[in-house]
Design an enzyme around this catalytic site. Structure first.
Site, PDB file in Angstrom:
ATOM      1  N   HIS A   1     -13.226   2.442  -0.350  1.00 59.78           N
ATOM      2  CA  HIS A   1     -13.238   1.441   0.743  1.00 59.78           C
ATOM      3  C   HIS A   1     -13.859   0.118   0.302  1.00 59.78           C
ATOM      4  O   HIS A   1     -14.304  -0.676   1.139  1.00 59.78           O
ATOM      5  CB  HIS A   1     -14.076   1.922   1.954  1.00 59.78           C
ATOM      6  CG  HIS A   1     -13.449   3.006   2.772  1.00 59.78           C
ATOM      7  ND1 HIS A   1     -14.209   3.960   3.408  1.00 59.78           N
ATOM      8  CD2 HIS A   1     -12.160   3.289   3.069  1.00 59.78           C
ATOM      9  CE1 HIS A   1     -13.415   4.774   4.078  1.00 59.78           C
ATOM     10  NE2 HIS A   1     -12.161   4.395   3.879  1.00 59.78           N
TER      11      HIS A   1
ATOM     12  N   GLU B   1      -8.247  -5.486   5.007  1.00 65.34           N
ATOM     13  CA  GLU B   1      -8.123  -5.201   3.576  1.00 65.34           C
ATOM     14  C   GLU B   1      -6.925  -5.919   2.968  1.00 65.34           C
ATOM     15  O   GLU B   1      -6.975  -6.394   1.835  1.00 65.34           O
ATOM     16  CB  GLU B   1      -8.030  -3.687   3.360  1.00 65.34           C
ATOM     17  CG  GLU B   1      -9.328  -2.995   3.749  1.00 65.34           C
ATOM     18  CD  GLU B   1      -9.205  -1.494   3.872  1.00 65.34           C
ATOM     19  OE1 GLU B   1      -9.391  -0.807   2.868  1.00 65.34           O
ATOM     20  OE2 GLU B   1      -8.895  -1.007   4.985  1.00 65.34           O
TER      21      GLU B   1
ATOM     22  N   ARG C   1     -12.966  15.398   7.291  1.00 63.01           N
ATOM     23  CA  ARG C   1     -13.764  15.758   6.109  1.00 63.01           C
ATOM     24  C   ARG C   1     -15.228  15.911   6.516  1.00 63.01           C
ATOM     25  O   ARG C   1     -15.716  15.166   7.362  1.00 63.01           O
ATOM     26  CB  ARG C   1     -13.674  14.682   5.029  1.00 63.01           C
ATOM     27  CG  ARG C   1     -12.285  14.416   4.523  1.00 63.01           C
ATOM     28  CD  ARG C   1     -12.364  13.425   3.357  1.00 63.01           C
ATOM     29  NE  ARG C   1     -11.076  12.848   3.058  1.00 63.01           N
ATOM     30  CZ  ARG C   1     -10.850  11.536   3.004  1.00 63.01           C
ATOM     31  NH1 ARG C   1     -11.830  10.675   3.217  1.00 63.01           N
ATOM     32  NH2 ARG C   1      -9.648  11.087   2.724  1.00 63.01           N
TER      33      ARG C   1
ATOM     34  N   GLY D   1     -11.577   1.539  12.605  1.00 65.45           N
ATOM     35  CA  GLY D   1     -11.133   1.822  13.978  1.00 65.45           C
ATOM     36  C   GLY D   1     -12.271   2.210  14.910  1.00 65.45           C
ATOM     37  O   GLY D   1     -12.338   1.742  16.055  1.00 65.45           O
TER      38      GLY D   1
ATOM     39  N   LYS E   1       3.307   0.759   3.150  1.00 66.93           N
ATOM     40  CA  LYS E   1       2.896  -0.235   4.149  1.00 66.93           C
ATOM     41  C   LYS E   1       2.933  -1.577   3.453  1.00 66.93           C
ATOM     42  O   LYS E   1       2.531  -1.677   2.289  1.00 66.93           O
ATOM     43  CB  LYS E   1       1.469   0.045   4.627  1.00 66.93           C
ATOM     44  CG  LYS E   1       1.355   1.261   5.495  1.00 66.93           C
ATOM     45  CD  LYS E   1      -0.007   1.285   6.171  1.00 66.93           C
ATOM     46  CE  LYS E   1      -0.300   2.668   6.697  1.00 66.93           C
ATOM     47  NZ  LYS E   1      -1.520   3.263   6.204  1.00 66.93           N
TER      48      LYS E   1
ATOM     49  N   ASN F   1       0.880  -1.165   0.000  1.00 67.48           N
ATOM     50  CA  ASN F   1       0.000   0.000   0.000  1.00 67.48           C
ATOM     51  C   ASN F   1       0.920   1.217   0.000  1.00 67.48           C
ATOM     52  O   ASN F   1       1.517   1.561   1.025  1.00 67.48           O
ATOM     53  CB  ASN F   1      -0.880  -0.038   1.261  1.00 67.48           C
ATOM     54  CG  ASN F   1      -1.851   1.130   1.315  1.00 67.48           C
ATOM     55  OD1 ASN F   1      -1.800   2.036   0.476  1.00 67.48           O
ATOM     56  ND2 ASN F   1      -2.718   1.123   2.307  1.00 67.48           N
TER      57      ASN F   1
ATOM     58  N   ARG G   1      -2.562  -2.244  -3.480  1.00 69.05           N
ATOM     59  CA  ARG G   1      -3.785  -1.477  -3.291  1.00 69.05           C
ATOM     60  C   ARG G   1      -3.727  -0.312  -4.276  1.00 69.05           C
ATOM     61  O   ARG G   1      -2.769   0.464  -4.281  1.00 69.05           O
ATOM     62  CB  ARG G   1      -3.852  -0.952  -1.866  1.00 69.05           C
ATOM     63  CG  ARG G   1      -5.043  -0.065  -1.693  1.00 69.05           C
ATOM     64  CD  ARG G   1      -5.039   0.658  -0.386  1.00 69.05           C
ATOM     65  NE  ARG G   1      -6.228   1.505  -0.341  1.00 69.05           N
ATOM     66  CZ  ARG G   1      -6.294   2.629   0.340  1.00 69.05           C
ATOM     67  NH1 ARG G   1      -5.273   3.050   1.034  1.00 69.05           N
ATOM     68  NH2 ARG G   1      -7.404   3.339   0.325  1.00 69.05           N
TER      69      ARG G   1
ATOM     70  N   HIS H   1     -18.024   1.437   7.308  1.00 70.99           N
ATOM     71  CA  HIS H   1     -16.586   1.493   7.591  1.00 70.99           C
ATOM     72  C   HIS H   1     -16.304   2.850   8.226  1.00 70.99           C
ATOM     73  O   HIS H   1     -16.394   3.887   7.579  1.00 70.99           O
ATOM     74  CB  HIS H   1     -15.782   1.330   6.292  1.00 70.99           C
ATOM     75  CG  HIS H   1     -14.300   1.462   6.511  1.00 70.99           C
ATOM     76  ND1 HIS H   1     -13.444   0.379   6.488  1.00 70.99           N
ATOM     77  CD2 HIS H   1     -13.537   2.542   6.787  1.00 70.99           C
ATOM     78  CE1 HIS H   1     -12.214   0.799   6.747  1.00 70.99           C
ATOM     79  NE2 HIS H   1     -12.246   2.113   6.930  1.00 70.99           N
ATOM     80  N   LEU H   2     -15.982   2.830   9.527  1.00 74.96           N
ATOM     81  CA  LEU H   2     -15.775   4.078  10.268  1.00 74.96           C
ATOM     82  C   LEU H   2     -14.335   4.136  10.765  1.00 74.96           C
ATOM     83  O   LEU H   2     -14.000   3.591  11.817  1.00 74.96           O
ATOM     84  CB  LEU H   2     -16.745   4.151  11.456  1.00 74.96           C
ATOM     85  CG  LEU H   2     -18.230   3.854  11.159  1.00 74.96           C
ATOM     86  CD1 LEU H   2     -19.047   3.871  12.433  1.00 74.96           C
ATOM     87  CD2 LEU H   2     -18.785   4.852  10.153  1.00 74.96           C
ATOM     88  N   GLY H   3     -13.462   4.748   9.973  1.00 78.53           N
ATOM     89  CA  GLY H   3     -12.065   4.929  10.379  1.00 78.53           C
ATOM     90  C   GLY H   3     -11.786   6.418  10.369  1.00 78.53           C
ATOM     91  O   GLY H   3     -12.636   7.211  10.776  1.00 78.53           O
ATOM     92  N   ASN H   4     -10.604   6.813   9.891  1.00 77.41           N
ATOM     93  CA  ASN H   4     -10.395   8.245   9.679  1.00 77.41           C
ATOM     94  C   ASN H   4     -11.274   8.713   8.537  1.00 77.41           C
ATOM     95  O   ASN H   4     -11.903   9.749   8.596  1.00 77.41           O
ATOM     96  CB  ASN H   4      -8.920   8.527   9.388  1.00 77.41           C
ATOM     97  CG  ASN H   4      -8.141   8.638  10.668  1.00 77.41           C
ATOM     98  OD1 ASN H   4      -8.572   9.325  11.600  1.00 77.41           O
ATOM     99  ND2 ASN H   4      -7.020   7.948  10.747  1.00 77.41           N
TER     100      ASN H   4
HETATM  101  P1  ADP Z   1      -7.723   4.600   8.970  1.00 82.00           P
HETATM  102  O1  ADP Z   1      -8.959   5.048   8.266  1.00 82.00           O
HETATM  103  O2  ADP Z   1      -6.636   5.612   8.970  1.00 82.00           O
HETATM  104  O3  ADP Z   1      -7.296   3.187   8.642  1.00 82.00           O
HETATM  105  P2  ADP Z   1      -8.637   3.461  11.472  1.00 82.00           P
HETATM  106  O4  ADP Z   1      -9.554   2.487  10.822  1.00 82.00           O
HETATM  107  O5  ADP Z   1      -7.464   2.954  12.217  1.00 82.00           O
HETATM  108  O6  ADP Z   1      -8.174   4.592  10.488  1.00 82.00           O
HETATM  109  O7  ADP Z   1      -9.546   4.323  12.467  1.00 82.00           O
HETATM  110  C1  ADP Z   1      -9.060   5.449  13.117  1.00 82.00           C
HETATM  111  C2  ADP Z   1     -10.159   5.946  14.051  1.00 82.00           C
HETATM  112  O8  ADP Z   1     -10.503   4.896  14.949  1.00 82.00           O
HETATM  113  C3  ADP Z   1      -9.756   7.138  14.888  1.00 82.00           C
HETATM  114  O9  ADP Z   1     -10.777   8.102  14.901  1.00 82.00           O
HETATM  115  C4  ADP Z   1      -9.630   6.533  16.272  1.00 82.00           C
HETATM  116  O10 ADP Z   1      -9.982   7.446  17.245  1.00 82.00           O
HETATM  117  C5  ADP Z   1     -10.666   5.451  16.216  1.00 82.00           C
HETATM  118  N1  ADP Z   1     -10.450   4.471  17.300  1.00 82.00           N
HETATM  119  C6  ADP Z   1      -9.442   3.581  17.424  1.00 82.00           C
HETATM  120  N2  ADP Z   1      -9.546   2.904  18.598  1.00 82.00           N
HETATM  121  C7  ADP Z   1     -10.657   3.391  19.220  1.00 82.00           C
HETATM  122  C8  ADP Z   1     -11.317   3.118  20.458  1.00 82.00           C
HETATM  123  N3  ADP Z   1     -10.849   2.201  21.301  1.00 82.00           N
HETATM  124  N4  ADP Z   1     -12.429   3.826  20.754  1.00 82.00           N
HETATM  125  C9  ADP Z   1     -12.897   4.743  19.917  1.00 82.00           C
HETATM  126  N5  ADP Z   1     -12.338   5.058  18.733  1.00 82.00           N
HETATM  127  C10 ADP Z   1     -11.235   4.388  18.381  1.00 82.00           C
END
Ligand code: ADP
Length: 415
Positions: A185, A390, A246, A336, A14, A7, A96, A213-216
């Site tokens: 995603h 992924e 965003r 995350g 990565k 990636n 990727r 999918h809830l990450g950054n």
């Molecule tokens: P990316 O999209 O960069 O791969 P991730 O999937 O790792 O990101 O998600 C990052 C998000 O997950 C951040 O907002 C982080 O705060 C949140 N997160 C990670 N661990 C926890 C947790 N234990 N409780 C709440 N939010 C979390």
């Protein structure tokens, strides 16, 4: 087959080394032999990290001035850590690739034509595709005989019908500039949908899902019988849910108004949209959900508001996609936040009883960082948290694409 998954970003790589084959996919016993990253490529302080389980992570800081040197170093490190005996043990490379435009609805072995088409898509993803391609060039140089496969973030959403991907713009913009909704995603949504089916012993043709999918970056997808029929990200990853930095859905005229009021250039507006909005913009303090949950618990009103906007937007999309799907069997949270934040999942599903969605508070609280059901026994819709993977799907797709190219029919294992 030992597969190197890459990636590649603007100044980072990565990587994971994954062993997989048809039997391992079927029994979910694929093995991650090593994982690592190189950051700050192009400096004399590049950081190289490699983990070969169960050994602890090895970290070094050294001069790595270009991409070729970075990949060479990564492979050397894999040898030093005994993840591979020799570079010839790596049988395929999976990349990727962020944008496949309308060219790619599945993963493919990269050849001259594929390379050309990925280049064409670079205009749509100027911050990503050129780096993904650069990864391909350096890997080809290092391993000229090894097949390389492109796995696209957009490919899974190529099944979305025109009624969901056409914007209400003059149609000529679609024809001239390919302006439409693409979605991203895809690998993550596909992976958790596959796991949902496996866990419940169902074939994908029998289930309709909403996957969040809830990450950054955040996106949510409506999956009908295994196919994406709508997704919240659009022409770029800016559309849809609120994200770390965003804003997601917004009245486009508000942006024009801000630009005119504050006399912002295109570049400044782009920076604002990518870096200063979302959870960070509303809270004024952090894009990290952990910080915001802690601040909200301390009574910080802005943090509380950011979380409420975030969860309400998810809830609205669950409602919209329930309508789009007609019948929903499951909702899956991943990324995350989706994997680790029970409070967010609970708030996003609050009041959805009419849609057949009921969360069990104790189950929800007990599922963090692992697969598990969080809905109550009476919930018509099964709600689950499923950690995404992924890289694993990239490795599996790479294996399948190489086998197909070699004339072995795809068995559908592990999809
Ligand atoms: P990316 O999209 O960069 O791969 P991730 O999937 O790792 O990101 O998600 C990052 C998000 O997950 C951040 O907002 C982080 O705060 C949140 N997160 C990670 N661990 C926890 C947790 N234990 N409780 C709440 N939010 C979390």
């Amino acid at each position: 087959m030992k597969i190197l998954v890459l990636n590649c970003g603007s100044s980072s790589i990565k990587f994971q080394l994954i062993e997989t084959n048809a039997e391992m996919m079927d029994s979910n016993t694929d093995r991650t032999l090593a994982r690592g990253s190189i950051d700050r490529i192009g400096t004399n302080e590049a950081t190289l990290k490699v983990t070969v389980p169960p050994a602890p992570t090895r970290t070094t800081t050294e001069e790595i001035l270009d991409y070729q040197a970075a990949l060479n170093r990564a492979v050397e490190m894999l040898k030093e850590c005994r993840a591979v005996g020799d570079i010839s043990n790596i049988e395929a490379v999976g990349h990727r690739v962020v944008h496949g435009g309308e060219h790619f609805a599945a993963s493919v072995v990269i050849d001259g034509k594929v390379e050309e088409d990925i280049q064409k898509c670079a205009e749509l993803a100027p911050l990503h595709n050129p780096h993904n391609l650069r990864g391909y060039y350096v890997a080809r140089k290092l391993m000229p005989k090894v097949p390389q496969v492109a796995v696209f973030d957009t490919a899974f959403h190529q099944s979305v019908p025109p009624r969901a991907y056409i914007y209400g713009l003059p149609y000529s913009y679609y024809r001239r500039y390919h302006i439409r909704r693409y979605g991203f995603h895809g690998t993550s949504h596909r992976y958790v949908a596959y796991r949902f089916g496996k866990i419940l012993g169902k074939v994908r043709e029998d289930v309709n899902l909403i996957t969040a999918h809830l990450g950054n970056g955040c996106s949510i997808t409506a999956i009908q019988k295994g196919q994406s029929i709508d997704t919240s990200m659009g022409f770029t990853p800016q559309e849809g849910l609120l994200m770390g930095t965003r804003c997601g859905d917004i009245d486009p005229a508000a942006l024009l108004y801000i630009m005119s009021k504050d006399k912002l250039t295109l570049h400044e507006m782009s920076t604002l949209l990518n870096k200063n909005c979302g959870l960070y913009g509303i809270s004024g303090e952090s894009n990290d959900m952990r910080d915001l949950l802690a601040a909200s618990a301390r009574g910080d009103e802005q943090a509380k508001l950011a979380i409420e906007v975030f969860c309400y937007r998810i809830k609205k999309y669950i409602g919209a996609y329930s309508a789009a799907l007609g019948h929903v069997d499951g909702v899956v949270f991943t990324g995350g936040i989706g994997e680790n934040a029970p409070d967010v999942r609970a708030l996003a599903c609050e009041g959805l009883g009419e849609l057949g969605i009921q969360i069990d508070a104790a189950r929800n609280a007990a599922v963090t960082g692992k697969e598990g059901e969080i809905s109550s026994d009476g919930s018509r819709v099964r709600v689950m948290a499923i950690p995404t993977n992924e890289e694993l799907l990239i490795a599996r797709d790479t294996f399948r694409a190489v086998r197909e190219k070699n004339g072995t029919r795809d068995t559908g294992y592990g999809k």
